[in-house]
Design an enzyme around this catalytic site. Structure first.
Site, PDB file in Angstrom:
ATOM      1  CB  THR A 244      41.025  38.186  46.371  1.00 48.78           C
ATOM      2  OG1 THR A 244      40.751  37.599  45.098  1.00 48.78           O
ATOM      3  CG2 THR A 244      41.715  39.527  46.182  1.00 48.78           C
TER       4      THR A 244
ATOM      5  CE  LYS B 112      41.506  37.844  41.674  1.00 49.88           C
ATOM      6  NZ  LYS B 112      40.921  36.790  42.511  1.00 49.88           N
TER       7      LYS B 112
ATOM      8  CE  LYS C 138      37.134  39.404  49.371  1.00 55.08           C
ATOM      9  NZ  LYS C 138      38.440  38.919  48.836  1.00 55.08           N
TER      10      LYS C 138
END
Length: 305
Positions: free
Chosen positions: A104, A180, A248
């Site tokens: 990602t 995503k 994150k």
């Protein structure tokens, strides 16, 4: 590794044998692929080799031996290290081979990586994944992919072996990562909401098991509630996806919206919850450990063996 003359059965390498990467490598082996691996933990790669794969000492050595290299590392910095670090893969991948990037990352960074690899004659697929460790091991991931027709032509059978659904979202890198990012917005918010709801119920005196049973059979249920609150019931915060992963990922979500001047109030609140958990020393625990930030909640204890 097997003979080179098998165009329908490309030689595959997997870099990163964490909860997802190890399952993906095993699902490729189960599908009949000759799989080489590299991990920063040599013992993990050696364990996989004992199952029938091949362990390589560096990313570069692995890259030189495969047609399709699958990167399953945590973030863009680690992808950079895999490809361009000391003994990295980019300089050893043959022209016409494919790098499949499953992390990602920022979509703009992914689009730029496609250009950088093309300068070396290497094809690229932007291919973030979703589904968790169990689905990775079963070859049932969802893959959000984008890239050139040429990259798909070589990598398609590999993608199919690792997943139940492969979405082709466009002919240029970055589109897979954009989808995503949206998925991670929902996943992070759902986990945060699930922990808040479970904490409230427990604090109000509802038995945790009864609360879980009712919610998972009611309209308020979500996949994340059902999956992550089972960890809470077991008192087991062994990381399958850690708190710091969502620090994150939700950070990337917020960063991606900022140039658009697009407000994300729920994502921002969820991000603060994960940050609070990480700052409290829970960053390496399972992401369901966000529930521990709520005060005065008597959480279930681990089940004694």
């Amino acid at each position: 590794m097997s003979d080179r003359n098998e165009p329908a059965r490309p030689r595959v390498g997997v870099v990163g044998l964490g909860a997802m990467g190890l399952g993906m490598a095993r699902s490729l082996r189960a599908a009949g692929y000759d799989v080489g691996v590299h991990d920063l933990r040599p013992e993990t790669a050696a364990d996989f080799a004992r199952e029938g794969g091949t362990a390589f000492g560096t990313c570069g050595e692995l890259a030189a031996a495969v047609d399709v290299l699958v990167g399953v590392v945590v973030n863009a910095a680690q992808v950079e290290a895999v490809l361009f670090g000391a003994e990295g893969a980019a300089g050893r991948l043959r022209p016409g081979s494919v790098f499949v990037m499953c992390s990602t990352v920022d979509p703009g960074w992914s689009a730029a990586l496609e250009v950088r690899l093309a300068e070396r004659g290497v094809l690229y697929l932007d291919a973030p994944i979703s589904g968790g460790a169990a689905r990775a091991a079963a070859g049932e991931l969802t893959m959000m992919t984008s890239g050139s027709t040429e990259a798909y032509a070589l990598a398609d059978p590999v993608l199919e072996a690792m997943s139940s659904t492969v979405y082709r979202l466009g002919e240029r890198a970055g589109l897979g990562s954009k989808v995503k990012i949206v998925n991670q917005l929902l996943a992070g918010v759902h986990i945060a909401a699930a922990t808040e709801a479970m904490a409230l119920g427990i604090k109000a005196g509802v038995p945790a098991e009864a609360l879980y049973e009712v919610i998972t059979h009611s309209a308020g249920n979500s996949w994340m509630f059902e999956n992550r609150m089972a960890h809470v019931l077991d008192g087991d915060y062994t990381p399958l996806s850690a708190v710091d992963i969502f620090v994150k990922d939700l950070g990337l979500v917020l960063d991606s919206a900022r140039p658009e001047r697009f407000p994300l109030p729920l994502a921002a609140t969820a991000h603060q919850m994960f940050l609070q958990a990480s700052a409290s020393g829970l960053g390496a625990e399972d992401d369901s450990a966000v529930i521990k930030i709520f005060p005065g909640v008597d959480l279930p204890k681990p089940v004694e063996a």
